[in-house]
Scaffold this active site. Structure first.
Site, short mmCIF file in Angstrom:
data_model
loop_
_atom_site.label_atom_id
_atom_site.label_comp_id
_atom_site.label_asym_id
_atom_site.label_seq_id
_atom_site.Cartn_x
_atom_site.Cartn_y
_atom_site.Cartn_z
N THR A 156 0.89 -1.16 0.00
CA THR A 156 0.00 0.00 0.00
C THR A 156 0.92 1.21 0.00
O THR A 156 2.03 1.13 0.55
CB THR A 156 -0.92 0.03 1.24
OG1 THR A 156 -0.10 0.19 2.40
CG2 THR A 156 -1.76 -1.22 1.39
N HIS A 157 0.52 2.29 -0.65
CA HIS A 157 1.40 3.46 -0.82
C HIS A 157 2.72 3.05 -1.48
O HIS A 157 3.74 3.68 -1.26
CB HIS A 157 1.71 4.14 0.52
CG HIS A 157 0.50 4.40 1.37
ND1 HIS A 157 -0.15 5.61 1.43
CD2 HIS A 157 -0.21 3.57 2.18
CE1 HIS A 157 -1.19 5.53 2.25
NE2 HIS A 157 -1.25 4.30 2.72
N SER A 279 18.37 0.38 -26.69
CA SER A 279 18.75 1.78 -26.79
C SER A 279 19.84 1.92 -27.84
O SER A 279 20.65 1.01 -28.01
CB SER A 279 19.27 2.25 -25.43
OG SER A 279 20.15 3.34 -25.58
N ASN A 287 14.02 -2.07 -22.63
CA ASN A 287 12.98 -1.20 -22.07
C ASN A 287 11.57 -1.73 -22.35
O ASN A 287 11.31 -2.22 -23.44
CB ASN A 287 13.09 0.20 -22.68
CG ASN A 287 14.46 0.82 -22.44
OD1 ASN A 287 15.02 0.68 -21.36
ND2 ASN A 287 14.99 1.48 -23.45
N TYR A 319 -29.89 17.25 -35.30
CA TYR A 319 -28.57 17.04 -35.93
C TYR A 319 -27.80 18.34 -36.04
O TYR A 319 -28.36 19.39 -36.39
CB TYR A 319 -28.73 16.44 -37.33
CG TYR A 319 -27.38 16.24 -38.01
CD1 TYR A 319 -26.63 15.10 -37.79
CD2 TYR A 319 -26.85 17.24 -38.83
CE1 TYR A 319 -25.37 14.94 -38.38
CE2 TYR A 319 -25.59 17.08 -39.42
CZ TYR A 319 -24.86 15.93 -39.19
OH TYR A 319 -23.63 15.78 -39.76
N LYS A 327 -17.12 10.66 -35.04
CA LYS A 327 -16.82 9.41 -35.73
C LYS A 327 -15.36 9.00 -35.53
O LYS A 327 -15.06 7.87 -35.12
CB LYS A 327 -17.15 9.59 -37.21
CG LYS A 327 -17.18 8.34 -38.00
CD LYS A 327 -18.02 8.42 -39.28
CE LYS A 327 -18.02 9.76 -39.97
NZ LYS A 327 -18.99 9.82 -41.07
N1 ARG Z 1 -21.08 12.72 -43.01
C1 ARG Z 1 -22.16 13.22 -42.21
C2 ARG Z 1 -21.89 12.85 -40.73
O1 ARG Z 1 -21.08 12.01 -40.49
C3 ARG Z 1 -23.43 12.61 -42.65
C4 ARG Z 1 -24.63 13.35 -42.18
C5 ARG Z 1 -24.74 14.66 -42.85
N2 ARG Z 1 -25.96 15.28 -42.49
C6 ARG Z 1 -26.20 16.59 -42.71
N3 ARG Z 1 -27.36 17.02 -42.31
N4 ARG Z 1 -25.30 17.38 -43.24
O2 ARG Z 1 -22.47 13.42 -39.85
#
Ligand code: ARG
Length: 450
Positions: A156-157, A279, A287, A319, A327
């Site tokens: 611990t610690h 190294s 390493n 949206y 993404k």
């Molecule tokens: N490539 C766009 C995205 O990943 C698709 C959706 C676009 N929609 C819009 N209303 N411009 O969000």
């Protein structure tokens, strides 16, 4: 003014480049899912009770066949003028099917289209990731079993604390990793709902059968509210990234322990030389770079989760283009976490144990608490026993690590580890993942061959 031609109009080239961003690259991972989403949508359109039909059953079959060949086509790419995979596929279908290709976007928006692509992609990725997590847990449990009662100083610690064992160390990490399946399962459940039919986020005046597309794609249910379905974009990825962030932080603690205990000053564990890098100046070096990178990758995934949540906070409902940038975040988070799980499983399987070094770590003070508790067992009140031991620490030098390991028999301690608990938890995760993947793949196959 110079413009670029796109399906949705002529756009300034700089605006196109800025808005398209990384989509041509990232969307390549969505091609299969985009085609499957469209196959389900067009199939549902062909069954819709309207006269004349938007698409006939025969036309739907031709669209499905064309979509299947897009998936099989290794040369298919998303170009900047396509903007994204959705329009690239529509353009391709219009080239191969003529006017029929122009019908596939009926009753849809790219908003529900990309949302469904992401959800199918995440589901597929989670099947693989969960299997990889189970494999790492299983490597740790096997390591624990192989060195179950080998004494190891518990800290611990970071200071020597009490007698423990390699079995307790290894299965402790395994248990933390297995517990993360609950967070991943929460992300899986949020993700397992179909946004299709919400279109731009407000539905369409067509009798869409949203349950049908959801079933065709193997989702547990359709998302009910169309506005909610549009806001699920981003929230879904953030739920996943939050789960990945905590999993990575658990993995970074394992990596840190492995770095520490394989240092020559400890020498408890050893890493195969081929897993370490040298190294360019210091000839003696080996390493543990991989384990150091697990720490930095963890920081990155925490950053990715924070980026997603920051992007979402106070975003207006419906949206917004910001969502596109989620993404790359979730895709990177998945990729980092999956490679980390795999490399750590390899490291655990390759790790050696130096019993002599582990035993040498038992300085007398490590036995202090156990000895005080022995005095309690023969009637001394705890605080008195504590002080007797503290005032006479030299007397502990005759204590044996093996006896100390054997003496803790209650559940989960050095002599009370139930490996069966871990093995059945792992088997359950593996079985559920295999079943889910098989059911999912069967649905996907059926869509193209129906
Ligand atoms: N490539 C766009 C995205 O990943 C698709 C959706 C676009 N929609 C819009 N209303 N411009 O969000």
């Amino acid at each position: 003014m110079k413009t670029e031609k796109t399906i949705t109009g002529d756009v300034d080239p700089d605006v196109l480049e800025y808005t398209v961003g990384d989509d041509p690259v990232l969307d390549m991972d969505l091609v299969r899912w985009d085609c499957l989403g469209t196959a389900a949508h067009v199939t549902m359109l062909s069954e819709m009770p309207v006269e004349p039909p938007v698409v006939t059953k025969d036309e739907a079959a031709r669209v499905r066949a064309a979509l299947a060949s897009v998936v099989a086509d290794k040369t298919f790419v998303v170009r900047e003028q396509d903007q994204d995979v959705h329009m690239a596929v529509e353009t391709r279908l219009t080239e191969t099917l003529g006017d029929l290709g122009k019908k596939i976007h009926t009753g849809r928006s790219r908003n529900d289209q990309v949302a469904v692509d992401v959800r199918l992609h995440i589901k597929d990725q989670l099947h693989s990731l969960t299997a990889e997590l189970a494999d790492l847990a299983s490597a740790l449990v096997a390591f624990g079993r192989a060195h179950d009662r080998v004494p190891m100083v518990g800290r611990t610690h970071l200071q020597p604390a009490m007698p423990s064992s390699v079995g307790v160390w290894a299965t402790g990490h395994a248990e933390m990793i297995l517990d993360q399946t609950a967070n991943l399962e929460a992300a899986y459940k949020i993700n397992d709902a179909c946004p299709l039919g919400s279109a731009a986020g407000y539905g369409v005046p067509l009798p869409l059968d949203r349950k049908r597309t959801s079933d065709l794609l193997g989702f547990e249910r359709p998302m009910h509210n169309v506005f909610g379905a549009s806001m699920g974009r981003g929230e879904d990825e953030a739920a996943l990234l939050s789960a990945l962030a905590q999993l990575m932080s658990v993995l970074s603690r394992l990596a840190e322990d492995m770095i520490l205990f394989s240092m020559p000053e400890f020498g408890y564990f050893s890493l195969p030389r081929a897993y370490c890098t040298g190294s360019s100046i210091m000839p003696q070096k080996y390493n543990p770079d991989v384990l150091e990178l697990v720490r930095s990758k963890t920081a990155q995934v925490l950053g990715l989760a924070t980026a997603a949540l920051s992007m979402l906070h106070a975003m207006p409902g419906g949206y917004n283009r910001d969502l596109q940038d989620c993404k790359g975040l979730y895709m990177k988070g998945l990729s980092i976490t999956r490679t980390t799980l795999r490399i750590l499983a390899k490291f655990v399987r390759g790790m050696g144990v130096d019993e002599a070094k582990l035993r040498a770590g038992f300085i007398p003070g490590v036995f202090a608490t156990d000895v005080a508790l022995r005095k309690v067992a023969s009637g001394t009140p705890w605080r008195e026993a504590y002080h007797q031991v503290r005032d006479n620490l030299e007397a502990l030098s005759s204590e044996s690590p093996d006896a100390a390991v054997a003496a803790k028999t209650h559940a989960g301690a050095t002599a009370g580890l139930d490996y069966g608990i871990y093995e059945s938890r792992i088997a359950l995760v593996v079985m559920q993942t295999m079943k889910r993947r098989a059911e999912f793949e069967a649905k996907m196959d059926a869509l193209f061959t129906m």
